[in-house]
Scaffold this motif. Structure first.
Motif, short mmCIF file in Angstrom:
data_model
loop_
_atom_site.label_atom_id
_atom_site.label_comp_id
_atom_site.label_asym_id
_atom_site.label_seq_id
_atom_site.Cartn_x
_atom_site.Cartn_y
_atom_site.Cartn_z
N ALA A 80 0.85 -1.32 0.28
CA ALA A 80 0.00 -0.11 -0.09
C ALA A 80 0.64 1.47 0.06
O ALA A 80 0.29 2.31 -0.18
N ALA A 81 2.12 1.21 0.40
CA ALA A 81 2.87 2.39 0.43
C ALA A 81 3.39 2.95 -0.91
O ALA A 81 3.14 2.02 -1.77
N PRO A 82 3.64 4.24 -1.27
CA PRO A 82 3.92 4.64 -2.52
C PRO A 82 5.45 4.04 -2.92
O PRO A 82 6.00 3.11 -2.07
N THR A 83 5.33 3.85 -4.23
CA THR A 83 6.35 3.06 -5.12
C THR A 83 7.61 3.27 -4.63
O THR A 83 8.63 2.55 -4.34
N GLY A 84 8.03 4.66 -4.29
CA GLY A 84 9.39 5.12 -3.71
C GLY A 84 9.64 4.64 -2.31
O GLY A 84 10.84 4.58 -1.92
N LEU A 85 8.75 4.35 -1.49
CA LEU A 85 9.00 4.07 -0.39
C LEU A 85 8.90 2.61 0.06
O LEU A 85 9.21 2.09 1.22
N ARG A 86 8.52 1.92 -0.90
CA ARG A 86 8.59 0.39 -0.63
C ARG A 86 10.17 -0.21 -0.76
O ARG A 86 10.85 0.34 -1.65
N PHE A 87 10.65 -0.94 0.04
CA PHE A 87 11.49 -1.44 0.27
C PHE A 87 11.92 -2.94 0.01
O PHE A 87 12.89 -3.62 -0.38
N ASP A 88 10.60 -3.72 -0.25
CA ASP A 88 10.46 -4.93 -0.50
C ASP A 88 9.29 -5.36 -1.37
O ASP A 88 8.29 -5.82 -0.85
N GLU A 89 9.36 -5.05 -2.59
CA GLU A 89 8.11 -5.50 -3.15
C GLU A 89 7.76 -6.83 -3.59
O GLU A 89 8.52 -7.78 -3.27
N TYR A 90 6.70 -7.30 -4.01
CA TYR A 90 6.24 -8.49 -4.18
C TYR A 90 7.26 -9.28 -5.16
O TYR A 90 7.57 -8.37 -6.35
N PRO A 91 7.62 -10.31 -4.97
CA PRO A 91 7.12 -11.37 -3.97
C PRO A 91 7.96 -11.39 -2.63
O PRO A 91 8.24 -12.50 -2.25
N PHE A 92 8.34 -10.37 -2.36
CA PHE A 92 8.98 -10.02 -0.71
C PHE A 92 10.14 -11.16 -0.67
O PHE A 92 10.05 -12.00 0.40
N ILE A 93 11.27 -10.88 -1.54
CA ILE A 93 12.37 -11.71 -1.40
C ILE A 93 12.93 -11.25 -0.03
O ILE A 93 13.77 -12.19 0.56
N PHE A 94 13.24 -10.28 0.21
CA PHE A 94 13.80 -9.74 1.37
C PHE A 94 13.30 -10.36 2.66
O PHE A 94 13.84 -10.73 3.81
N LEU A 95 11.76 -10.36 2.60
CA LEU A 95 11.33 -10.98 4.01
C LEU A 95 11.56 -12.38 3.81
O LEU A 95 11.68 -13.14 5.21
N THR A 96 11.50 -13.14 2.97
CA THR A 96 11.92 -14.58 2.85
C THR A 96 13.21 -14.67 3.15
O THR A 96 13.39 -15.66 4.18
N LEU A 97 14.23 -13.95 2.92
CA LEU A 97 15.53 -14.00 3.44
C LEU A 97 15.58 -13.90 4.92
O LEU A 97 16.28 -14.53 5.58
N MET A 98 14.84 -12.67 5.33
CA MET A 98 14.86 -12.59 7.01
C MET A 98 14.39 -13.88 7.73
O MET A 98 14.97 -14.26 8.76
#
Length: 203
Positions: A80-98
């Motif tokens: 839902a955040a603006p595109t410039g503020l997104r740090f892990d867009e779909y498919p959320f690779i950084f979340l999977t790594l964490m």
């Protein structure tokens, strides 16, 4: 040159090598210098307590709630955040790594905590086994003592045994008295019925 060298060696042998002249590594009365380690040193007991506290926290409902809140906030922000503020867009690779990194650290910590608990259980079982052995030994000792007391009491004259013996003696005396009375026709005087005066020997 050879005689001079021999005399020098002989002088050193006579003077003797002192303790300070020997290399430090050859001394047995002094501790060896600590070795330099490439890996950092840590306290195993403190690290074990930390691992137990982390494993205990991972097994609570509070951790599940906080983890769910963080994941939901992460996903909602990156959608839902603006595109410039997104740090892990779909498919959320950084979340999977964490999450993978968290699982890779949580599993060894849980295993370490289980190993420490197994060690404590082993020590407790050993102490219980020794306590049971001492209790069994004490019970066997008391059983032997009670058996010895029962054997000893079996040889002691009890009230019933004394009563039965006295009754048998009285019966025997009655039989003897009745037999003597039938023979002589007179009843002999018992020692207690003799006159109480002085005997001739006492004079």
């Amino acid at each position: 040159m050879a005689p001079e060298r021999e005399t020098g060696v002989r002088e050193r042998a006579v003077s003797g090598a002192t303790a300070t002249s020997r290399p430090r590594g050859a001394r047995l009365d002094q501790p060896r210098p600590p070795r330099r380690r490439l890996l950092p040193e840590w306290d195993p007991e403190a690290f074990g307590r930390l691992s137990e506290s982390v494993a205990r926290f991972l097994g609570t409902g509070r951790f599940i709630v906080w983890m769910t809140v963080v994941i939901v906030a992460w996903v909602v922000w990156n959608i839902a955040a603006p595109t410039g503020l997104r740090f892990d867009e779909y498919p959320f690779i950084f979340l999977t790594l964490m999450l993978s990194l968290q699982a890779s650290y949580a599993a060894p910590l849980i295993l370490l905590a289980q190993n420490r608990q197994d060690d404590r259980d082993r020590v407790n079982l050993e102490q219980d086994r020794r306590q049971n052995e001492r209790s069994i030994a004490d019970t066997e000792y008391l059983a032997r003592e009670i058996a010895a007391l029962r054997i000893g009491l079996g040889e002691v004259a009890t009230r019933d045994w004394m009563r039965s013996e006295l009754e048998s003696i009285l019966k025997e005396l009655e039989v003897r008295q009745n037999g003597h009375r039938s023979d002589t026709g007179s009843f002999p005087a018992l020692p207690a019925e003799r006159p109480r005066g002085r005997d001739a020997d006492d004079r």
